[in-house]
Design a protein around this motif. Structure first.
Motif, PDB file in Angstrom:
ATOM      1  N   TYR A 174     -82.111  17.488  31.330  1.00  0.00           N
ATOM      2  CA  TYR A 174     -81.971  18.850  30.805  1.00  0.00           C
ATOM      3  C   TYR A 174     -83.215  19.642  31.169  1.00  0.00           C
ATOM      4  O   TYR A 174     -84.328  19.101  31.182  1.00  0.00           O
ATOM      5  CB  TYR A 174     -81.773  18.819  29.285  1.00  0.00           C
ATOM      6  CG  TYR A 174     -80.509  18.106  28.880  1.00  0.00           C
ATOM      7  CD1 TYR A 174     -79.332  18.811  28.677  1.00  0.00           C
ATOM      8  CD2 TYR A 174     -80.493  16.723  28.730  1.00  0.00           C
ATOM      9  CE1 TYR A 174     -78.158  18.151  28.319  1.00  0.00           C
ATOM     10  CE2 TYR A 174     -79.329  16.053  28.384  1.00  0.00           C
ATOM     11  CZ  TYR A 174     -78.161  16.781  28.186  1.00  0.00           C
ATOM     12  OH  TYR A 174     -77.003  16.124  27.858  1.00  0.00           O
ATOM     13  N   GLU A 175     -83.033  20.928  31.454  1.00  0.00           N
ATOM     14  CA  GLU A 175     -84.163  21.776  31.822  1.00  0.00           C
ATOM     15  C   GLU A 175     -83.883  23.225  31.479  1.00  0.00           C
ATOM     16  O   GLU A 175     -82.762  23.597  31.116  1.00  0.00           O
ATOM     17  CB  GLU A 175     -84.465  21.626  33.315  1.00  0.00           C
ATOM     18  CG  GLU A 175     -83.317  22.002  34.222  1.00  0.00           C
ATOM     19  CD  GLU A 175     -83.541  21.574  35.663  1.00  0.00           C
ATOM     20  OE1 GLU A 175     -84.431  20.741  35.918  1.00  0.00           O
ATOM     21  OE2 GLU A 175     -82.824  22.076  36.537  1.00  0.00           O
ATOM     22  N   LEU A 176     -84.913  24.047  31.595  1.00  0.00           N
ATOM     23  CA  LEU A 176     -84.755  25.476  31.371  1.00  0.00           C
ATOM     24  C   LEU A 176     -83.856  26.069  32.446  1.00  0.00           C
ATOM     25  O   LEU A 176     -83.899  25.647  33.606  1.00  0.00           O
ATOM     26  CB  LEU A 176     -86.113  26.172  31.406  1.00  0.00           C
ATOM     27  CG  LEU A 176     -87.084  25.880  30.258  1.00  0.00           C
ATOM     28  CD1 LEU A 176     -88.444  26.511  30.567  1.00  0.00           C
ATOM     29  CD2 LEU A 176     -86.550  26.405  28.935  1.00  0.00           C
ATOM     30  N   GLU A 177     -83.063  27.040  32.076  1.00  0.00           N
ATOM     31  CA  GLU A 177     -82.224  27.713  33.058  1.00  0.00           C
ATOM     32  C   GLU A 177     -83.102  28.389  34.099  1.00  0.00           C
ATOM     33  O   GLU A 177     -84.056  29.085  33.783  1.00  0.00           O
ATOM     34  CB  GLU A 177     -81.344  28.766  32.374  1.00  0.00           C
ATOM     35  CG  GLU A 177     -80.338  29.418  33.303  1.00  0.00           C
ATOM     36  CD  GLU A 177     -79.437  30.405  32.572  1.00  0.00           C
ATOM     37  OE1 GLU A 177     -78.534  30.952  33.224  1.00  0.00           O
ATOM     38  OE2 GLU A 177     -79.658  30.618  31.362  1.00  0.00           O
ATOM     39  N   GLU A 178     -82.803  28.137  35.369  1.00  0.00           N
ATOM     40  CA  GLU A 178     -83.506  28.715  36.514  1.00  0.00           C
ATOM     41  C   GLU A 178     -84.977  28.289  36.589  1.00  0.00           C
ATOM     42  O   GLU A 178     -85.790  28.940  37.229  1.00  0.00           O
ATOM     43  CB  GLU A 178     -83.412  30.243  36.495  1.00  0.00           C
ATOM     44  CG  GLU A 178     -81.974  30.751  36.567  1.00  0.00           C
ATOM     45  CD  GLU A 178     -81.903  32.268  36.551  1.00  0.00           C
ATOM     46  OE1 GLU A 178     -82.949  32.906  36.345  1.00  0.00           O
ATOM     47  OE2 GLU A 178     -80.797  32.799  36.745  1.00  0.00           O
ATOM     48  N   SER A 179     -85.321  27.186  35.933  1.00  0.00           N
ATOM     49  CA  SER A 179     -86.706  26.711  35.986  1.00  0.00           C
ATOM     50  C   SER A 179     -86.740  25.240  35.589  1.00  0.00           C
ATOM     51  O   SER A 179     -85.927  24.785  34.780  1.00  0.00           O
ATOM     52  CB  SER A 179     -87.592  27.513  35.025  1.00  0.00           C
ATOM     53  OG  SER A 179     -88.862  26.902  34.881  1.00  0.00           O
ATOM     54  N   ASN A 180     -87.675  24.494  36.176  1.00  0.00           N
ATOM     55  CA  ASN A 180     -87.884  23.126  35.715  1.00  0.00           C
ATOM     56  C   ASN A 180     -89.300  22.960  35.164  1.00  0.00           C
ATOM     57  O   ASN A 180     -89.867  21.878  35.187  1.00  0.00           O
ATOM     58  CB  ASN A 180     -87.608  22.124  36.838  1.00  0.00           C
ATOM     59  CG  ASN A 180     -88.613  22.234  37.976  1.00  0.00           C
ATOM     60  OD1 ASN A 180     -89.322  23.224  38.105  1.00  0.00           O
ATOM     61  ND2 ASN A 180     -88.664  21.221  38.819  1.00  0.00           N
ATOM     62  N   ALA A 181     -89.870  24.056  34.644  1.00  0.00           N
ATOM     63  CA  ALA A 181     -91.199  23.992  34.036  1.00  0.00           C
ATOM     64  C   ALA A 181     -91.182  23.099  32.805  1.00  0.00           C
ATOM     65  O   ALA A 181     -92.209  22.535  32.419  1.00  0.00           O
ATOM     66  CB  ALA A 181     -91.686  25.393  33.683  1.00  0.00           C
TER      67      ALA A 181
END
Length: 248
Positions: free
Chosen positions: A162-169
């Protein structure tokens, strides 16, 4: 599947949990993160990950971890088990205390043996021919040559991410069914010869972030009474193989 995201520098926090707690954690994090684009189309949001670890004949990178070396690295070929895969990732993870840095280059399968065993690679050895990718590839290959690294262990597992939408920060992963097997071949097949189960039914939960520790992650660790633990798939895989006398 085409995997090309990478967190070049990040913090990683690992926890070993049971399946029931994993389900509860998943429910919590869905308030903040989305399933990654690769798992969303798969059963249980999970996909197979394969890592072929390269090490010296005396397993230097394994020994560095066992001995608690604060600055250490591991080299691996990452692929996803497709029989018709045309490219793979050559990766080097370095640890400086708790900070993880990763160099990664996407390379054609047909040139992999030449990259590992031949002269220092050039731009022609890359799928994405950029100066940044070339720097990463040459950096990895210099370390391969420095320790004379060769294939040692094949690690496989199922990943739910799972990750942030439009980001893998910010990224959270659940890894299950971790298996390891000895190999001395650059073969990229998904099947393993005489694999061992490394963590049993335990789920490896990893919290990964590139900058500030999100406040809700602190809430997560407190709510579910999570305790930091070591879970090094390569090192633990070697340990189990040694115990079962499937590797010297």
């Amino acid at each position: 599947m085409s995997f090309d995201k990478v967190q070049e520098q990040r913090f990683e926090l690992k926890y070993l949990i049971n399946e029931q707690k994993a389900q509860n954690v998943r429910h919590f994090i869905k308030n903040y993160l989305d399933a990654d684009e690769y798992g969303i189309t798969q059963p249980q949001n999970s996909y197979s990950v394969h890592s072929l670890y390269l090490d010296s004949s005396n397993l230097k990178t394994y020994q560095d971890t066992i001995n608690g070396n604060r600055n250490r690295f591991k080299i691996r070929i990452r692929h996803y088990g497709g029989e018709d895969q045309e490219s793979v990732y050559l990766e080097m993870k370095r640890r400086y205390d708790r900070v993880i840095t990763k160099a990664r280059a996407k390379v054609p399968v047909k040139k992999l043996e030449e990259i590992i065993y031949g002269p220092l690679p050039t731009m022609d050895h890359l799928v994405n021919q950029t100066e940044e990718q070339l720097r990463s590839l040459q950096q990895i290959c210099r370390m391969i040559r420095e320790i004379n690294a060769r294939p040692q262990i094949h690690v496989a597992y199922l990943r739910e991410a799972y990750e942030l939408e439009e980001s893998n920060a910010v990224r959270i992963t659940f890894d299950r069914d971790v298996t390891a097997s000895y190999t001395n071949s650059l073969s990229l097949r998904a099947e393993q010869d005489n694999p061992v189960n490394v963590f049993g039914k335990t789920v490896i939960l990893e919290l990964k972030f590139t900058n500030r520790y999100p406040h809700w992650m602190n809430e997560l660790t407190q709510l579910f009474h999570l305790r930091l633990e070591s879970a090094a798939k390569y090192v633990d895989g070697v340990n189990v193989l040694k115990r079962k006398k499937k590797i010297a």
